[in-house]
Scaffold this motif. Structure first.
Motif, PDB file in Angstrom:
ATOM      1  N   LEU A  95      69.664  69.575  99.565  1.00 27.73           N
ATOM      2  CA  LEU A  95      69.912  68.318  98.856  1.00 27.73           C
ATOM      3  C   LEU A  95      68.727  67.797  98.054  1.00 27.73           C
ATOM      4  CD1 LEU A  95      71.759  66.413 101.745  1.00 27.73           C
ATOM      5  CD2 LEU A  95      72.812  67.633  99.841  1.00 27.73           C
ATOM      6  N   GLY A  96      67.562  68.390  98.247  1.00 28.83           N
ATOM      7  CA  GLY A  96      66.370  67.847  97.618  1.00 28.83           C
ATOM      8  C   GLY A  96      65.824  66.682  98.424  1.00 28.83           C
ATOM      9  N   LYS A  97      64.836  65.982  97.882  1.00 33.85           N
ATOM     10  CA  LYS A  97      64.253  64.841  98.581  1.00 33.85           C
ATOM     11  C   LYS A  97      65.181  63.637  98.477  1.00 33.85           C
ATOM     12  CE  LYS A  97      59.430  66.218  98.029  1.00 33.85           C
ATOM     13  NZ  LYS A  97      58.087  65.834  97.508  1.00 33.85           N
ATOM     14  N   PRO A  98      65.221  62.813  99.522  1.00 31.92           N
ATOM     15  CA  PRO A  98      66.113  61.647  99.498  1.00 31.92           C
ATOM     16  C   PRO A  98      65.634  60.581  98.524  1.00 31.92           C
ATOM     17  CG  PRO A  98      64.707  61.572 101.439  1.00 31.92           C
ATOM     18  CD  PRO A  98      64.450  62.903 100.787  1.00 31.92           C
ATOM     19  N   THR A  99      66.562  59.722  98.115  1.00 30.89           N
ATOM     20  CA  THR A  99      66.212  58.595  97.253  1.00 30.89           C
ATOM     21  C   THR A  99      65.289  57.639  97.985  1.00 30.89           C
ATOM     22  OG1 THR A  99      68.378  58.757  96.195  1.00 30.89           O
ATOM     23  CG2 THR A  99      67.149  56.714  95.866  1.00 30.89           C
ATOM     24  N   ARG A 100      65.564  57.421  99.256  1.00 31.70           N
ATOM     25  CA  ARG A 100      64.700  56.568 100.076  1.00 31.70           C
ATOM     26  C   ARG A 100      64.894  56.950 101.540  1.00 31.70           C
ATOM     27  NH1 ARG A 100      69.088  53.010  98.809  1.00 31.70           N
ATOM     28  NH2 ARG A 100      70.118  52.251 100.722  1.00 31.70           N
TER      29      ARG A 100
ATOM     30  N   SER B 242      74.736  59.338  93.169  1.00 25.27           N
ATOM     31  CA  SER B 242      76.059  58.952  92.685  1.00 25.27           C
ATOM     32  C   SER B 242      76.896  58.560  93.886  1.00 25.27           C
ATOM     33  CB  SER B 242      76.728  60.086  91.909  1.00 25.27           C
ATOM     34  OG  SER B 242      77.148  61.107  92.792  1.00 25.27           O
ATOM     35  N   PHE B 243      77.851  57.658  93.676  1.00 24.38           N
ATOM     36  CA  PHE B 243      78.697  57.243  94.784  1.00 24.38           C
ATOM     37  C   PHE B 243      79.625  58.372  95.238  1.00 24.38           C
ATOM     38  CE2 PHE B 243      77.837  52.883  93.061  1.00 24.38           C
ATOM     39  CZ  PHE B 243      77.117  52.445  94.160  1.00 24.38           C
ATOM     40  N   SER B 244      79.933  59.297  94.353  1.00 23.25           N
ATOM     41  CA  SER B 244      80.803  60.414  94.726  1.00 23.25           C
ATOM     42  C   SER B 244      80.093  61.412  95.635  1.00 23.25           C
ATOM     43  CB  SER B 244      81.328  61.114  93.481  1.00 23.25           C
ATOM     44  OG  SER B 244      80.267  61.646  92.722  1.00 23.25           O
TER      45      SER B 244
ATOM     46  N   GLY C  79      80.913  59.935 100.162  1.00 19.66           N
ATOM     47  CA  GLY C  79      81.125  60.536  98.852  1.00 19.66           C
ATOM     48  C   GLY C  79      82.194  61.612  98.880  1.00 19.66           C
ATOM     49  N   ASN C  80      83.172  61.526  97.972  1.00 16.28           N
ATOM     50  CA  ASN C  80      84.303  62.463  98.017  1.00 16.28           C
ATOM     51  C   ASN C  80      83.993  63.831  97.418  1.00 16.28           C
ATOM     52  OD1 ASN C  80      84.205  61.704  95.355  1.00 16.28           O
ATOM     53  ND2 ASN C  80      86.242  60.787  95.285  1.00 16.28           N
TER      54      ASN C  80
ATOM     55  N   ARG D 164      84.912  50.558  96.294  1.00 17.15           N
ATOM     56  CA  ARG D 164      85.527  49.911  95.129  1.00 17.15           C
ATOM     57  C   ARG D 164      85.776  50.930  94.018  1.00 17.15           C
ATOM     58  NH1 ARG D 164      85.309  44.304  94.307  1.00 17.15           N
ATOM     59  NH2 ARG D 164      84.920  44.608  92.077  1.00 17.15           N
ATOM     60  N   LEU D 165      84.775  51.718  93.702  1.00 22.75           N
ATOM     61  CA  LEU D 165      84.908  52.686  92.613  1.00 22.75           C
ATOM     62  C   LEU D 165      85.988  53.712  92.917  1.00 22.75           C
ATOM     63  CD1 LEU D 165      81.149  53.168  91.698  1.00 22.75           C
ATOM     64  CD2 LEU D 165      82.900  52.067  90.293  1.00 22.75           C
TER      65      LEU D 165
END
Length: 358
Positions: A77-82, A98-100, A119-120, A243-244
């Motif tokens: 996945l690479g490094k996390p956002t936080r 991304s939310f997906s 995430g779908n 929501r999205l």
């Protein structure tokens, strides 16, 4: 004259109905989660027998990371956002580009303890986010009790009828999965893969045990604040992801709303509120009126005794009034406040220039 009188009465009735059904502030009831209703029951006898795993552990998908070193997470996945803390001895690695593809990876001592996915587009083999409950039932034996053994201790997770409807527990080889069901759409909305020890710490269901119970440690006040802020960010993101997925625009975070939500959660915790009928807790309506926040419509959701952000949002979306608030198409901004096991989200509609949205 009689016709005019009747017209005036009809107009008055219409106005009353409009005001009643178009209440600009919708404050929903407090929901309470499993950590308030659940029971931890010791067994004096050794009669609990471990059930055989129904499924072999998946060989593909995100669940294979549970128990694996963090180097494999970075490779995939690479490094996390936080990175942010949890209350259960692991840090959440947040992947939210991304939310997906939204997912949280629980890491402790450079090993993966738990994974939460909404995430779908994330591979949650043997399931799929958005999968119908009917399809899940075709190859999943849903059990009301699942027993595991750790060292010489035996534990049985006991699911009630509500759990079986919206939080199905599935046992694999040394791996447990909670399937979060959207009971309105009858679809799989999220999945939590976990090692047994971590799920025992979180106590998502009633537990019968023989031997010693795994217990959590009370965090320091400063650490609890950090956990609260992490839960706030995650509730905000999970809400927008939901929501999205339902074709509703995402919400902007609002600091003034967030401060109000934090104070609401703090007051509920200080007063040990389990229902919304305490006169000591200011209502959302009163709080908004006292603030300088401009809005044309508002909605509020509160929850207590859910063990983390994902659990709290799952509770809200499976309650009609709370779900309607989360999916309100006219809302534009949100503020989330968490204090320990108390959660608040306030949503408002604010008239803003289109170019100001981000």
């Amino acid at each position: 004259m009689k016709i005019l009188f009747r017209i005036l009465i009809a107009i008055a009735i219409i106005l009353v109905l409009f005001i009643y059904f178009d209440n600009p502030i919708q404050e929903n009831e407090l929901l309470t989660g499993s950590n308030n209703k659940g029971q931890i029951i010791p067994q004096e006898t050794e009669e609990i027998v471990e059930t055989n795993s129904i499924f072999s552990r998946p060989k593909t998908g995100i669940s294979v990371l549970v128990g694996r070193p963090t180097s494999e997470v970075i490779k995939l996945l690479g490094k996390p956002t936080r990175i942010e803390p949890s209350a259960y001895g692991y840090d959440w690695w947040v992947y939210n580009t991304s939310f997906s593809s939204y997912q949280l990876i629980g890491v402790s001592d450079e090993k993966v303890k738990q994974v939460f996915v909404i995430g779908n587009k994330v591979d949650v083999t043997p399931y799929n986010i958005g999968q119908s409950i009917e399809d899940i039932y075709r190859f999943t034996l849903v059990q009301s009790e699942i027993t595991i053994t750790i060292d010489s201790n035996t534990y049985t997770f006991s699911l009630n009828e509500e759990d079986i409807n919206d939080r199905i527990l599935v046992q694999f080889d040394n791996l447990l999965a909670i399937l979060y069901i959207d009971v309105n759409d009858k679809l799989l909305e999220a999945v939590r893969f976990s090692d047994p020890e971590t799920l025992l710490l979180q106590k998502p269901y009633d537990i019968l045990y023989s031997g010693s119970m795994i217990e959590t440690h009370t965090p320091s006040s400063s650490f609890q604040i950090a956990v609260d802020r992490a839960n706030e960010r995650q509730i905000y993101e999970i809400t927008n992801a939901f929501r999205l997925r339902h074709g509703v625009s995402s919400l902007d975070s609002d600091m003034a709303l967030q401060n109000i939500a934090r104070e609401q959660s703090k007051e509920m915790a200080k007063n040990n509120v389990v229902i919304n009928e305490s006169n000591e807790i200011p209502s959302l309506s009163d709080t908004l009126k006292e603030s300088n926040i401009e809005f044309s419509r508002a909605g509020g959701n509160t929850a207590a005794f859910y063990f983390d952000a994902g659990e709290a949002v799952n509770g809200w979306i499976n309650s009609k009034s709370h779900r309607d608030t989360i999916l309100g198409r006219k809302y534009t901004h949100i503020g989330v406040g968490v204090y320990g096991n108390y959660y608040t989200q306030n949503l408002i509609e604010r008239s803003i220039a289109k170019e100001d949205r981000h």
